[in-house]
Write a protein that holds these residues in place. Structure first.
Motif, PDB file in Angstrom:
ATOM      1  N   PHE A   1       9.081  24.432 -24.918  1.00 57.99           N
ATOM      2  CA  PHE A   1       8.081  23.499 -24.422  1.00 57.99           C
ATOM      3  C   PHE A   1       6.732  24.192 -24.275  1.00 57.99           C
ATOM      4  O   PHE A   1       6.653  25.345 -23.857  1.00 57.99           O
ATOM      5  CB  PHE A   1       8.533  22.958 -23.067  1.00 57.99           C
ATOM      6  CG  PHE A   1       7.480  22.164 -22.341  1.00 57.99           C
ATOM      7  CD1 PHE A   1       6.804  22.725 -21.263  1.00 57.99           C
ATOM      8  CD2 PHE A   1       7.172  20.878 -22.739  1.00 57.99           C
ATOM      9  CE1 PHE A   1       5.842  22.007 -20.588  1.00 57.99           C
ATOM     10  CE2 PHE A   1       6.208  20.149 -22.067  1.00 57.99           C
ATOM     11  CZ  PHE A   1       5.537  20.711 -20.988  1.00 57.99           C
ATOM     12  N   VAL A   2       5.668  23.458 -24.631  1.00 61.32           N
ATOM     13  CA  VAL A   2       4.316  23.980 -24.476  1.00 61.32           C
ATOM     14  C   VAL A   2       3.535  23.160 -23.453  1.00 61.32           C
ATOM     15  O   VAL A   2       3.040  23.690 -22.453  1.00 61.32           O
ATOM     16  CB  VAL A   2       3.563  23.971 -25.820  1.00 61.32           C
ATOM     17  CG1 VAL A   2       2.114  24.429 -25.625  1.00 61.32           C
ATOM     18  CG2 VAL A   2       4.276  24.842 -26.848  1.00 61.32           C
ATOM     19  N   ALA A   3       3.424  21.852 -23.697  1.00 55.08           N
ATOM     20  CA  ALA A   3       2.643  20.998 -22.803  1.00 55.08           C
ATOM     21  C   ALA A   3       3.024  19.549 -23.040  1.00 55.08           C
ATOM     22  O   ALA A   3       3.535  19.209 -24.114  1.00 55.08           O
ATOM     23  CB  ALA A   3       1.145  21.181 -23.034  1.00 55.08           C
ATOM     24  N   ALA A   4       2.780  18.709 -22.050  1.00 51.80           N
ATOM     25  CA  ALA A   4       3.043  17.282 -22.179  1.00 51.80           C
ATOM     26  C   ALA A   4       2.085  16.517 -21.281  1.00 51.80           C
ATOM     27  O   ALA A   4       1.588  17.047 -20.284  1.00 51.80           O
ATOM     28  CB  ALA A   4       4.488  16.951 -21.822  1.00 51.80           C
ATOM     29  N   THR A   5       1.841  15.270 -21.664  1.00 54.18           N
ATOM     30  CA  THR A   5       0.963  14.419 -20.875  1.00 54.18           C
ATOM     31  C   THR A   5       1.434  12.980 -20.925  1.00 54.18           C
ATOM     32  O   THR A   5       1.986  12.546 -21.932  1.00 54.18           O
ATOM     33  CB  THR A   5      -0.487  14.497 -21.396  1.00 54.18           C
ATOM     34  OG1 THR A   5      -1.338  13.676 -20.581  1.00 54.18           O
ATOM     35  CG2 THR A   5      -0.600  14.005 -22.845  1.00 54.18           C
ATOM     36  N   THR A   6       1.245  12.260 -19.838  1.00 51.40           N
ATOM     37  CA  THR A   6       1.454  10.828 -19.886  1.00 51.40           C
ATOM     38  C   THR A   6       0.328  10.204 -20.705  1.00 51.40           C
ATOM     39  O   THR A   6      -0.787  10.734 -20.766  1.00 51.40           O
ATOM     40  CB  THR A   6       1.456  10.227 -18.479  1.00 51.40           C
ATOM     41  OG1 THR A   6       0.264  10.643 -17.781  1.00 51.40           O
ATOM     42  CG2 THR A   6       2.673  10.699 -17.693  1.00 51.40           C
ATOM     43  N   ARG A   7       0.614   9.085 -21.321  1.00 47.25           N
ATOM     44  CA  ARG A   7      -0.421   8.424 -22.111  1.00 47.25           C
ATOM     45  C   ARG A   7      -1.386   7.664 -21.223  1.00 47.25           C
ATOM     46  O   ARG A   7      -2.500   7.337 -21.638  1.00 47.25           O
ATOM     47  CB  ARG A   7       0.232   7.486 -23.119  1.00 47.25           C
ATOM     48  CG  ARG A   7       1.032   8.250 -24.174  1.00 47.25           C
ATOM     49  CD  ARG A   7       1.764   7.317 -25.096  1.00 47.25           C
ATOM     50  NE  ARG A   7       0.849   6.488 -25.873  1.00 47.25           N
ATOM     51  CZ  ARG A   7       1.161   5.280 -26.334  1.00 47.25           C
ATOM     52  NH1 ARG A   7       2.345   4.771 -26.089  1.00 47.25           N
ATOM     53  NH2 ARG A   7       0.275   4.603 -27.039  1.00 47.25           N
TER      54      ARG A   7
END
Length: 120
Positions: free
Chosen positions: A46-52
């Motif tokens: 995993f690197v990064a994630a965001t909600t839309r």
């Protein structure tokens, strides 16, 4: 069928920057988008994630303070801005759509990936 397409990869010297866009070809209902990477001989991480919507983000400890994830819903595109790149950032970077998580198995839609190579 919705497709995710990454771009922006390449060869950069250590200390440099890259921005990776990931564009979706159509409408989709996933609440979040994430970036993962896989280096040769290593597992996907995993690197990064965001909600839309809502602006909630998650980052791996290894990239905090150097990488920034953002989303442009009007363009159906998520970006990964990578600064202060290190040789250990070398990997194939893939974007994915799904619920917000650090776990790759919950993401249902994946792009093909783009190669990022950092020279020392």
């Amino acid at each position: 069928q919705v497709q995710l397409v990454e771009s922006g990869g390449g060869l950069v010297q250590a200390g440099g920057s890259l921005r990776l866009p990931c564009s979706a070809s159509g409408r989709f209902s996933s609440s979040a988008m994430g970036w993962f990477r896989q280096a040769p001989g290593k597992e996907r991480e995993f690197v990064a994630a965001t909600t839309r919507h809502g602006g909630r983000t998650l980052y791996a400890d290894s990239v905090k303070g150097r990488f920034t994830i953002s989303v442009d819903n009007a363009k159906n595109t998520v970006y990964l801005q990578m600064n202060s790149l290190k040789p250990e950032d070398t990997a194939v970077y893939s974007c994915a759509a799904g619920p917000l998580s650090t776990f790759s198995h919950v993401y249902l839609l994946w792009g093909q990936g783009t190669q990022v190579t950092i020279s020392s």
